[in-house]
Scaffold this motif. Structure first.
Motif, short mmCIF file in Angstrom:
data_model
loop_
_atom_site.label_atom_id
_atom_site.label_comp_id
_atom_site.label_asym_id
_atom_site.label_seq_id
_atom_site.Cartn_x
_atom_site.Cartn_y
_atom_site.Cartn_z
N GLN A 284 0.82 -1.44 -0.05
CA GLN A 284 0.07 0.01 -0.11
C GLN A 284 0.93 1.17 0.02
N ALA A 285 2.22 1.12 0.34
CA ALA A 285 2.97 2.29 0.42
C ALA A 285 3.25 2.96 -1.25
N ASP A 286 3.79 4.35 -0.84
CA ASP A 286 4.08 4.80 -2.09
C ASP A 286 5.46 4.54 -2.92
N THR A 287 6.23 3.95 -2.00
CA THR A 287 7.61 3.60 -2.28
C THR A 287 8.11 2.20 -1.68
N ILE A 288 8.68 1.54 -2.71
CA ILE A 288 9.38 0.23 -1.95
C ILE A 288 10.92 0.19 -2.45
N VAL A 289 11.41 0.02 -1.10
CA VAL A 289 12.92 -0.10 -1.22
C VAL A 289 13.30 -1.64 -1.18
N ARG B 187 16.38 9.51 -3.88
CA ARG B 187 15.18 8.70 -4.62
C ARG B 187 15.78 8.34 -5.93
N SER B 188 17.00 7.82 -5.90
CA SER B 188 17.60 6.92 -6.83
C SER B 188 18.62 6.05 -6.39
N PRO B 189 19.09 4.89 -7.04
CA PRO B 189 18.66 4.63 -8.37
C PRO B 189 17.32 3.98 -8.39
N GLU B 190 16.46 4.24 -9.18
CA GLU B 190 15.00 3.68 -9.38
C GLU B 190 15.15 2.66 -10.40
N ILE C 128 7.26 -4.56 -12.00
CA ILE C 128 6.31 -5.26 -12.84
C ILE C 128 4.94 -5.25 -12.11
N LEU C 129 4.87 -5.41 -10.87
CA LEU C 129 3.47 -5.61 -10.10
C LEU C 129 3.12 -4.24 -9.77
N ASN C 130 3.99 -3.39 -9.42
CA ASN C 130 3.65 -1.67 -9.20
C ASN C 130 3.95 -0.73 -9.99
N PRO C 131 3.61 -0.61 -11.25
CA PRO C 131 4.03 0.51 -12.29
C PRO C 131 4.14 1.86 -11.71
N ASP C 132 3.14 2.26 -10.75
CA ASP C 132 2.97 3.60 -10.38
C ASP C 132 3.70 3.74 -9.17
N LYS C 133 4.44 2.83 -8.69
CA LYS C 133 5.04 3.27 -7.24
C LYS C 133 6.70 3.53 -7.63
N LEU C 134 7.39 4.32 -6.73
CA LEU C 134 8.67 4.50 -7.06
C LEU C 134 9.36 3.23 -6.41
#
Ligand code: 13P
Ligand code: SF4
Length: 328
Positions: free
Chosen positions: A71-76, A302-305, A89-95
Motif C-alpha cells: 500500500q506504500a508509495d515507495t518500495i525500497v 530517490r535513486s537509483p530507481e 512489474i507488479l507496481n508500475p505507479d510506485k517508486l
C-alpha cells in the motif's frame, strides 16, 4: 554462461553524492521511510543489518506477494535486480528503489533474452515456466513464473500431456523433474553461489556433526542435494529449523539466511556448508553489494530507481499474475 561478478563492495560512482552520511543511519533511514511513505522489503541473503531494518523479509514468493499487496508509495528493495524489477512489474505507479543497480544475478545472466527467444521458437508447442530469477524480458517470454517454493506445485497443475520448457535454472529444473516425475526441457543455467558447494567438504562436515540435519536449497547441484535431509526455498529452510526437534543444522545455501534462523531459534546451532574455495561460507556477491550507507543515499536521492519498458512490463505481468493465482 555470461557471468559478470560484481566488484568488491564500495559506493559506486552513481552513489557518489555531496550528501554527508549521518552517523546514526538507522534513525536517518527510519525518518526517510516516513518522508517517502516507503516499505522496505528484504531477502534473507542480505547482510544482517539490512534484514534488521526491513518491514518484511522473505523468499522470492513471499517478497512477490508482499510487493503485490503493498500500500506504500515507495518500495525500497533490499535484494537483487530481478527482485526489484518484479516489484516494479507488479507496481508500475510506485517508486521502486534498489540501493545498487549492479546487484545482478548470475542465474538471471545465464539466460539472455535473444538466445532464449530463439530456443522458445524452436519448441512452439511447449509451455514456458520460468523461475523468477530471470530478467523482465525472460518473464515476458514466459507463460508462468515460479519460485523455488512453488515450482513443484505449479508443474503439478499442468496437464500431463503438455510439454514444458523450464528455465533458467537446470538444478531446480532437475529437482522438479524428480519430484513430479515429469520430463522437462531444461535451459542450461545455474547460480554461481549454489553451484560451488563442495560435496567432499559437506561429507566431512557431516562426520564432524553426525547429529546435524543437512538442509539445502534446490538451486544446488544434484551431488550435493542427494545428501540433504530437507530441500526447500529459504522460507522453507527457515520453517524447517523452527519446527524440527534437531539441535544442529548444516545449511547449504547463501549464509545470510542463518541470521533469521539464529534469531528465531537462538539455542540451535547452524553450520554454513563450505564452497570449493577456501572460504568457510558462501555469500552471494550481488546480494552483498547493498549496504546501509547505500540504502540511506538511495532513499535520500530517490535513486537509483527501477524503470521498465511498458510493453515488456505488461507482457511480464501476465505470467507473474498466473503464478500468484496458482499459489493461492
Ligand atoms: P528463494 O528465496 O526463493 O528460496 O530463492 C533463493 C535465491 O537464490 C534468490 O536469489
Ligand atoms: Fe542469483 Fe544465486 Fe545470488 Fe540468488 S544467490 S541472487 S540465484 S547469484
Amino acid at each position: 554462461m555470461f557471468l559478470t561478478v560484481p566488484k568488491p563492495n564500495q559506493l559506486s560512482d552513481r552513489q557518489v553524492t555531496s550528501n554527508p552520511i549521518p552517523q546514526d543511519l538507522f534513525t536517518a533511514i527510519a525518518d526517510l521511510k516516513k518522508e517517502l511513505n516507503a516499505v522496505i522489503l528484504a531477502h534473507y541473503y542480505q547482510d544482517p543489518d539490512l534484514q534488521d531494518i526491513a518491514d518484511y523479509i522473505g523468499d522470492s514468493l513471499g517478497l512477490s506477494q508482499a510487493a503485490a499487496n503493498c500500500q506504500a508509495d515507495t518500495i525500497v528493495f533490499l535484494g537483487v535486480h530481478f527482485m526489484a524489477e518484479t516489484a516494479k512489474i507488479l507496481n508500475p505507479d510506485k517508486l521502486v528503489l534498489l540501493p545498487d543497480l549492479d546487484a545482478g544475478c548470475s542465474l538471471a545472466d545465464s539466460c539472455p533474452p535473444d538466445r532464449f527467444a530463439k530456443f522458445k521458437a524452436e519448441h512452439p508447442d511447449y509451455l514456458v515456466i520460468s523461475y523468477i530469477n530471470c530478467s523482465a524480458e525472460i518473464k515476458a517470454l514466459s507463460d508462468i513464473i515460479c519460485t523455488s517454493s512453488n515450482a513443484v506445485a505449479i508443474v503439478n497443475q499442468i496437464p500431463k500431456d503438455q510439454p514444458i520448457i523450464f528455465a533458467p535454472d537446470r538444478n531446480l529444473g532437475r529437482y522438479v523433474m524428480q519430484q513430479t516425475g515429469r520430463e522437462l526441457l531444461l535451459w542450461d543455467g545455474a547460480c554461481m553461489v549454489h553451484e560451488i558447494f563442495s560435496e567432499r567438504k559437506l561429507v566431512d562436515l557431516k562426520l564432524s556433526y553426525p547429529q546435524a540435519d543437512i538442509i539445502a536449497h534446490p538451486e544446488c547441484e544434484p551431488n550435493v542435494l542427494r545428501h540433504a535431509d530437507y530441500i526447500g526455498s529459504t522460507t522453507g529452510l527457515l520453517k524447517y529449523v523452527q519446527k524440527s526437534d534437531r539441535q544442529e543444522f548444516i545449511v547449504v545455501t547463501e549464509s545470510g539466511v542463518i541470521h533469521q534462523m539464529q534469531k528465531s531459534t537462538p539455542f540451535k546451532k547452524f553450520i554454513p556448508a563450505p564452497p570449493t574455495s577456501n572460504c568457510a561460507c558462501n555469500e552471494c556477491p550481488y546480494m552483498r553489494l547493498n549496504t546501509l550507507e547505500k540504502v540511506y543515499l538511495t532513499m535520500k536521492n530517490r535513486s537509483p530507481e527501477i524503470v521498465l519498458n511498458e510493453k515488456i512490463r505488461q507482457a511480464a505481468l501476465k505470467p507473474m499474475l498466473r503464478m500468484l493465482e496458482m499459489s493461492k
